[in-house]
Scaffold this active site. Structure first.
Site, short mmCIF file in Angstrom:
data_model
loop_
_atom_site.label_atom_id
_atom_site.label_comp_id
_atom_site.label_asym_id
_atom_site.label_seq_id
_atom_site.Cartn_x
_atom_site.Cartn_y
_atom_site.Cartn_z
N GLU A 230 48.82 33.78 2.22
CA GLU A 230 49.23 33.46 3.59
C GLU A 230 49.07 31.98 3.90
OE1 GLU A 230 47.05 36.07 6.28
OE2 GLU A 230 47.47 37.75 4.94
N ARG B 206 36.79 37.02 -10.76
CA ARG B 206 37.06 38.07 -11.76
C ARG B 206 38.12 37.59 -12.74
NH1 ARG B 206 38.38 42.73 -7.59
NH2 ARG B 206 37.44 41.47 -5.96
N HIS C 289 43.82 47.54 -3.59
CA HIS C 289 44.46 46.80 -2.47
C HIS C 289 45.52 47.66 -1.77
CE1 HIS C 289 43.24 42.89 -4.66
NE2 HIS C 289 42.40 43.11 -3.66
N ARG D 15 36.51 51.58 5.00
CA ARG D 15 37.22 51.21 3.79
C ARG D 15 36.41 51.72 2.59
NH1 ARG D 15 39.11 45.35 1.93
NH2 ARG D 15 40.45 46.09 0.29
N ARG E 155 40.93 26.40 -1.66
CA ARG E 155 40.97 25.15 -0.88
C ARG E 155 40.23 24.03 -1.61
NH1 ARG E 155 39.29 28.37 4.40
NH2 ARG E 155 38.17 29.39 2.71
N GLU F 104 44.59 45.05 6.79
CA GLU F 104 44.03 46.28 6.21
C GLU F 104 43.27 47.09 7.26
OE1 GLU F 104 42.64 43.32 3.49
OE2 GLU F 104 42.70 44.77 1.86
N ASN G 183 34.10 47.70 7.07
CA ASN G 183 34.40 47.28 5.69
C ASN G 183 33.11 46.66 5.16
OD1 ASN G 183 35.34 46.20 3.33
ND2 ASN G 183 36.94 44.96 4.26
P1 ADP Z 1 39.03 38.41 0.37
O1 ADP Z 1 39.62 39.03 -0.87
O2 ADP Z 1 37.58 38.05 0.25
O3 ADP Z 1 39.40 39.13 1.66
P2 ADP Z 1 40.75 36.32 1.40
O4 ADP Z 1 41.98 37.14 1.56
O5 ADP Z 1 40.03 35.88 2.62
O6 ADP Z 1 39.73 36.99 0.40
O7 ADP Z 1 41.15 35.03 0.54
C1 ADP Z 1 40.23 34.06 0.15
C2 ADP Z 1 40.98 32.95 -0.58
O8 ADP Z 1 41.96 32.40 0.32
C3 ADP Z 1 40.10 31.79 -1.02
O9 ADP Z 1 40.46 31.38 -2.32
C4 ADP Z 1 40.46 30.71 -0.04
O10 ADP Z 1 40.33 29.42 -0.58
C5 ADP Z 1 41.91 31.01 0.21
N1 ADP Z 1 42.35 30.35 1.45
C6 ADP Z 1 41.99 30.64 2.71
N2 ADP Z 1 42.55 29.74 3.58
C7 ADP Z 1 43.26 28.88 2.81
C8 ADP Z 1 44.07 27.72 3.09
N3 ADP Z 1 44.24 27.28 4.33
N4 ADP Z 1 44.65 27.09 2.04
C9 ADP Z 1 44.48 27.52 0.79
N5 ADP Z 1 43.73 28.60 0.45
C10 ADP Z 1 43.14 29.26 1.45
#
Ligand code: ADP
Length: 396
Positions: free
Chosen positions: A334, A242, A182, A94, A286, A381, A9
């Site tokens: 998640e 975005r 997605h 991907r 976060r 994925e 990816n």
């Molecule tokens: P990508 O689209 O880059 O794969 P991810 O699915 O990894 O992104 O999601 C990234 C987002 O998830 C960020 O906004 C991050 O702050 C949020 N995130 C990851 N862990 C946590 C957590 N424990 N609590 C709240 N938000 C989280």
């Protein structure tokens, strides 16, 4: 010798990889995962086993010039040293955009590469990075079978009407339509719904993929009937950087009155908007959550994110004629208990009842009562890419 698949990816400065054992007739089994970050600058390589134990890591200086090609060749040489009786048989990639012609994963040859290159204008910020490792493998490992797996393909089940913009017909003929993205994530969630609740797999489900990129997908009987992303990965929900859906008139205003060039406007919409743009602080949920109590702009960014998700879920409910289940997935979906709580609470009118205790511990079911159910289901994925690659290889 166990045959293995490599799943790649590729992003602008990163290359994530996973290595799967291929077992005849069974699900591919993950053995190693890792990534290269900072490609083109201070590059870093890390690889872990399935328990999360770091097996190896390397850092390079910018003067070492480690780009995607060097990273890929480093991975291949690492695999050959660490082989443990394993032999790479194929690489699954991907690829964000499959356009109108690729409705399923495809074995890559020169003509496929050409057709994928022709789709770059449809996803200028993602597709070139996805194609780079495909070209490198073709050049450096010419006998290695490669399979392209598309983020758009899962949505090819949508009706003509669901994919249409109200634009002149010649635009549609030029490929200007809603594609949706997605899809690898939605494919995974759809494939495991039956393990959570067999009725969900048959029913009307809205999946909220909330990561740095964010979108919603309406599933009926496990297939996509509508989604919030459209022609590009900009549409629909606000995301990390975005903008999500904006009135097309805003873009003319940026160009004509604010004198932005098309490239500048594109950069604003893709990289300076969303949670980052509204908060002025961060694209990371976060960080925003940790500041929301004292920072009004961080709070507004979160409130807008939740408001748009809730509104768009209402729209997808209309497309489905109701809803039986709501699934949260990806980084925010998640992990962020508060976003899930705020969205479910905002849907009380539709019969969803928030189960606070279950939500705090990650569910998987986070609703109570006899109305539509809400769930947390971690996406995967890469496993979908491994499955698709294995199935394309099996068919050849
Ligand atoms: P990508 O689209 O880059 O794969 P991810 O699915 O990894 O992104 O999601 C990234 C987002 O998830 C960020 O906004 C991050 O702050 C949020 N995130 C990851 N862990 C946590 C957590 N424990 N609590 C709240 N938000 C989280």
């Amino acid at each position: 010798m166990t045959p293995v698949l490599i799943v790649l990816n590729a992003g602008s400065s990163s290359l994530k990889f996973q290595v799967y054992d291929m077992v005849d007739g069974a699900e591919p089994q993950l053995v190693w995962k890792g990534l290269f970050e900072g490609l083109g600058e201070t590059a870093h390589f890390i690889v872990k086993d399935i328990s999360g134990t770091i097996l190896d890591h390397v850092s390079w200086d910018p003067s070492d010039g480690i780009g995607h090609e060097e990273a890929l060749m480093h991975l291949v040489s690492w695999l050959s040293q660490f082989r443990e009786e394993r032999k790479p048989m194929a690489i699954g990639h991907r690829v964000v955009h499959g356009g109108e012609s690729f409705s399923a994963p495809v074995l890559v040859d020169d003509s496929v590469i050409q057709r994928l290159e022709a789709l770059v204008p449809l996803a200028p910020l993602h597709q070139p990075h996805n194609l780079e490792p495909i070209r490198v493998v073709r050049r450096r490992l010419p006998g290695m079978p490669q399979v392209a797996c598309f983020d758009t393909a899962f949505h090819q089940t949508q009706s003509d009407i669901a994919t249409l913009f109200a634009l002149p017909r010649e635009m549609r003929e030029r490929g200007v339509r809603r594609y949706g993205f997605h899809g690898l994530s939605y494919d995974y969630v759809s494939s495991v719904l039956k393990d959570y609740d067999p009725r969900l797999a048959e029913g009307r489900v809205i999946v909220a993929h909330l990561g740095n990129g964010a979108s919603l997908c309406a599933l009926k009987g496990g297939v996509s009937v509508a989604t919030t992303m459209g022609f590009s990965a900009l549409d629909g929900l606000p995301m990390g950087t975005r903008c999500g859906a904006v009135d097309a008139g805003v873009i003319f205003y940026m160009l004509r009155e604010m004198k932005l060039t098309p490239e500048e406007a594109e950069r604003v919409l893709y990289t300076k908007s969303g949670l980052l743009g509204v908060s002025g602080v961060s694209n990371d949920m976060r960080v925003l959550r940790s500041r929301a109590a004292m920072d009004v702009d961080a709070r507004r960014a979160i409130d807008l994110f939740v408001y748009r998700i809730t509104r768009e879920i209402g729209s997808l409910m209309a497309a489905l004629g109701g809803v039986d289940g709501l699934v949260f997935t990806a980084g925010i979906g998640e992990n962020d208990v508060a976003t899930r709580a705020e969205v479910i609470t905002g849907l009380a009118w539709a019969g969803l009842a928030h189960d606070e205790a279950a939500n705090r511990t990650g569910g998987p079911r986070i609703s109570s009562g006899s109305g539509p159910t809400a769930w947390v289901i971690p996406t995967n994925e890469e496993l979908v890419i491994a499955r698709q690659t294995q199935s394309v290889l099996g068919a050849t």
